[in-house]
Structures are given as C-alpha cells and as structure tokens.
Design a protein around this motif. Sequence first.
Motif, PDB file in Angstrom:
ATOM      1  N   LEU A  60      11.807  29.808 -54.416  1.00  0.00           N
ATOM      2  CA  LEU A  60      11.984  30.966 -54.868  1.00  0.00           C
ATOM      3  C   LEU A  60      12.872  30.728 -56.503  1.00  0.00           C
ATOM      4  N   ALA A  61      14.326  30.178 -56.972  1.00  0.00           N
ATOM      5  CA  ALA A  61      14.530  29.127 -57.790  1.00  0.00           C
ATOM      6  C   ALA A  61      13.854  29.041 -59.126  1.00  0.00           C
ATOM      7  N   GLU A  62      13.143  28.059 -58.114  1.00  0.00           N
ATOM      8  CA  GLU A  62      12.289  27.735 -59.108  1.00  0.00           C
ATOM      9  C   GLU A  62      10.554  28.008 -59.845  1.00  0.00           C
ATOM     10  N   ALA A  63      10.403  29.003 -58.698  1.00  0.00           N
ATOM     11  CA  ALA A  63       9.663  30.378 -58.889  1.00  0.00           C
ATOM     12  C   ALA A  63       9.660  30.796 -60.039  1.00  0.00           C
ATOM     13  N   ALA A  64      10.787  30.921 -60.085  1.00  0.00           N
ATOM     14  CA  ALA A  64      11.662  32.262 -61.110  1.00  0.00           C
ATOM     15  C   ALA A  64      11.938  31.589 -62.417  1.00  0.00           C
ATOM     16  N   GLY A  65      11.856  29.662 -62.854  1.00  0.00           N
ATOM     17  CA  GLY A  65      11.996  29.096 -64.031  1.00  0.00           C
ATOM     18  C   GLY A  65      13.996  28.862 -63.826  1.00  0.00           C
ATOM     19  N   HIS A  66      14.146  28.913 -63.043  1.00  0.00           N
ATOM     20  CA  HIS A  66      15.992  28.545 -62.965  1.00  0.00           C
ATOM     21  C   HIS A  66      15.777  27.691 -61.356  1.00  0.00           C
ATOM     22  N   PRO A  67      15.478  26.871 -61.327  1.00  0.00           N
ATOM     23  CA  PRO A  67      15.867  25.307 -60.400  1.00  0.00           C
ATOM     24  C   PRO A  67      17.125  24.752 -59.969  1.00  0.00           C
ATOM     25  N   TYR A  68      17.461  25.068 -59.002  1.00  0.00           N
ATOM     26  CA  TYR A  68      18.723  24.717 -58.709  1.00  0.00           C
ATOM     27  C   TYR A  68      18.990  23.291 -59.109  1.00  0.00           C
ATOM     28  N   ARG A  69      19.993  22.393 -59.621  1.00  0.00           N
ATOM     29  CA  ARG A  69      20.127  21.068 -59.486  1.00  0.00           C
ATOM     30  C   ARG A  69      20.884  20.513 -58.972  1.00  0.00           C
ATOM     31  N   ALA A  70      21.555  21.115 -57.662  1.00  0.00           N
ATOM     32  CA  ALA A  70      21.712  20.818 -56.623  1.00  0.00           C
ATOM     33  C   ALA A  70      22.398  21.041 -56.087  1.00  0.00           C
ATOM     34  N   VAL A  71      22.236  20.780 -54.542  1.00  0.00           N
ATOM     35  CA  VAL A  71      22.429  21.602 -53.394  1.00  0.00           C
ATOM     36  C   VAL A  71      23.571  21.082 -52.531  1.00  0.00           C
ATOM     37  N   VAL A  72      24.166  21.705 -51.558  1.00  0.00           N
ATOM     38  CA  VAL A  72      24.707  20.986 -50.596  1.00  0.00           C
ATOM     39  C   VAL A  72      25.504  22.066 -49.701  1.00  0.00           C
ATOM     40  N   SER A  73      25.100  20.929 -48.614  1.00  0.00           N
ATOM     41  CA  SER A  73      25.443  21.509 -47.315  1.00  0.00           C
ATOM     42  C   SER A  73      26.667  21.681 -47.252  1.00  0.00           C
ATOM     43  N   ALA A  74      28.474  22.341 -47.012  1.00  0.00           N
ATOM     44  CA  ALA A  74      28.946  22.644 -46.636  1.00  0.00           C
ATOM     45  C   ALA A  74      29.703  23.664 -46.173  1.00  0.00           C
ATOM     46  N   GLY A  75      30.896  23.619 -45.093  1.00  0.00           N
ATOM     47  CA  GLY A  75      31.307  23.704 -43.928  1.00  0.00           C
ATOM     48  C   GLY A  75      32.243  23.647 -42.523  1.00  0.00           C
ATOM     49  N   ILE A  76      32.232  23.377 -41.524  1.00  0.00           N
ATOM     50  CA  ILE A  76      34.075  23.276 -40.809  1.00  0.00           C
ATOM     51  C   ILE A  76      32.647  22.052 -39.495  1.00  0.00           C
ATOM     52  N   ALA A  77      33.182  20.659 -39.340  1.00  0.00           N
ATOM     53  CA  ALA A  77      32.949  20.476 -38.305  1.00  0.00           C
ATOM     54  C   ALA A  77      33.901  19.511 -37.359  1.00  0.00           C
ATOM     55  N   GLY A  78      33.250  19.090 -36.044  1.00  0.00           N
ATOM     56  CA  GLY A  78      34.099  18.096 -35.259  1.00  0.00           C
ATOM     57  C   GLY A  78      34.371  17.197 -36.284  1.00  0.00           C
ATOM     58  N   GLY A  79      35.093  16.009 -35.717  1.00  0.00           N
ATOM     59  CA  GLY A  79      36.049  14.971 -36.261  1.00  0.00           C
ATOM     60  C   GLY A  79      35.806  14.300 -35.111  1.00  0.00           C
ATOM     61  N   ARG A 197      31.771  18.149 -45.660  1.00  0.00           N
ATOM     62  CA  ARG A 197      32.637  19.328 -43.898  1.00  0.00           C
ATOM     63  C   ARG A 197      34.330  19.017 -44.373  1.00  0.00           C
ATOM     64  N   THR A 198      34.734  19.943 -43.525  1.00  0.00           N
ATOM     65  CA  THR A 198      36.473  20.297 -43.357  1.00  0.00           C
ATOM     66  C   THR A 198      35.963  20.314 -41.858  1.00  0.00           C
ATOM     67  N   VAL A 199      37.353  19.106 -41.061  1.00  0.00           N
ATOM     68  CA  VAL A 199      37.019  19.099 -39.502  1.00  0.00           C
ATOM     69  C   VAL A 199      38.402  19.976 -38.966  1.00  0.00           C
ATOM     70  N   SER A 200      37.450  20.609 -38.061  1.00  0.00           N
ATOM     71  CA  SER A 200      38.073  22.132 -37.475  1.00  0.00           C
ATOM     72  C   SER A 200      38.834  21.186 -35.932  1.00  0.00           C
ATOM     73  N   ASN A 201      37.915  20.547 -35.210  1.00  0.00           N
ATOM     74  CA  ASN A 201      38.606  19.849 -34.266  1.00  0.00           C
ATOM     75  C   ASN A 201      38.131  18.788 -33.979  1.00  0.00           C
ATOM     76  N   PRO A 202      39.059  18.600 -32.820  1.00  0.00           N
ATOM     77  CA  PRO A 202      38.565  16.707 -32.739  1.00  0.00           C
ATOM     78  C   PRO A 202      36.897  16.818 -31.814  1.00  0.00           C
ATOM     79  N   ILE A 203      35.589  15.846 -32.094  1.00  0.00           N
ATOM     80  CA  ILE A 203      34.486  15.089 -31.053  1.00  0.00           C
ATOM     81  C   ILE A 203      35.021  15.503 -29.950  1.00  0.00           C
ATOM     82  N   GLY A 204      34.496  15.837 -28.261  1.00  0.00           N
ATOM     83  CA  GLY A 204      34.620  15.778 -27.022  1.00  0.00           C
ATOM     84  C   GLY A 204      35.021  16.188 -26.771  1.00  0.00           C
TER      85      GLY A 204
END
Length: 228
Positions: A60-79, A197-204
């Motif tokens: 949609l951004a590309e079709a509108a003529g304003h494409p994103y230059r980068a994308v980041v997947s972000a959130g919490i995770a297990g470590g 990612r930021t770590v919310s819990n140990p994997i296990g």
Amino acid sequence: MTGLLVVTAVPAEAEAIRAGLTASAAPTPPDVTVPPDVTVLPVGVGPAVAGAATARLLALAEAAGHPYRAVVSAGIAGGFVGRVAVGGTVLADRSVAADLGAESPAGFIPVEDLGMPPELLGGGRTVRADPGLLARLHAALPGATVGTVLTVSTVTGTAASTAALAERHPDAVAEAMEGYGVAVAAAQAGVPFAELRTVSNPIGPRDRSAWRMREAFAALTAAAAALH
C-alpha cells in the motif's frame, strides 16, 4: 530513520515502542506524538498473519508513492538461558523459521533438506538482517545482544524441546513468533529488514511466575527511545 515501519504482534508492544519514540522526539510540549517518519503498528500473532499484514502495508505504501525504507519486527521474546538475560535487548543478525521442516525418527529435518526445488523455498528458513540497518540499530543500542532469533509457531515449553532447539541452533539467543514472516515480506518487497526483541522470560518449561513482562516492556520503550 526516515520511512521506518515498525510492526509488532500485539498492541501493548506497539504502545511501548510509541512511548519510547514519543519521549525521544521531544521532551516538550507534553502532547508530542510519534515522529511522522516512523509508523508503528500491531499486525497480529504468528508468522503467517504478521507476514501477510506486513506485505499489505508495504504494498500500500509503495502504491501510494511513499514506500517504506526499512521495516523492523519488534516486541518481546523468550531468551535462551546463558545467552541473554531476562530484561535484555536482542538484535537479530538473522531470523530463522525454526520449525519449518519435518519430523523423523532421526530428528528434525530442515525444509531445505527435504529435496524440494530451490525455487520453491525462496530464501529457505533463514532471512538475514540488512547489514546497514543492523549496524545502525546496534550503534544506537550497543548493549544489545546480537544473534539468531528463532521464529516458532508453537512457543517452546518443555525442557526436552528447549534442549533440542538450543542444540540445533547454538547461535540462537531468543525465540518469538513473527520475525521470519515479517522478514519474508520485507525481502519480497526489496525493503531492508531487522528484528528487535526484549526478553520477558527464559525459554524452558512453561512457568508464568518466571515471566517479567513489565521489565520487558520497559526495555522495549528504552530501546525505542534510543533509536530515533
């Protein structure tokens, strides 16, 4: 980072990132909003919905003529214990679809080892972070742990599965549920990708008493504040 799209799984993660971006944009006046060159959106849980929603946003951004230059997947995770601490920040040098493959009596078989034509596999199970984008993120977050972040459709919750995953991926530092899907969408659109990612819990073994959600969200806000 002009034209940056940050996608999260759930609204609480997006709110934590917006809080950091707002704080870093200007301390006054009190009603400042997220910088206009950054879009932060929750797109859903799991690699399929996250990938599909990200692909739509990029198109949609590309079709509108304003494409994103980068994308980041972000959130919490297990470590992974011993690799990153709870409350720590992680930057992926690559995002890996850890459970994309087949089970066998001899163990897990990665999808690229199943004999399929390479053209059907796209980038395989691994999408590497854009080196330039990763370098900029790491410069802003020098204390972050850099390593592989696994994408899973089922969160790891037993000692046996944790040990097997850690053995198959000795360089993995965390697991989440969206990074690979977002990475594939970015790769298909030719847009640089990274995962934070930021770590919310140990994997296990699943133990909610060990989760530190407040610390992870605070770390996510602090990381966002350092990025702008």
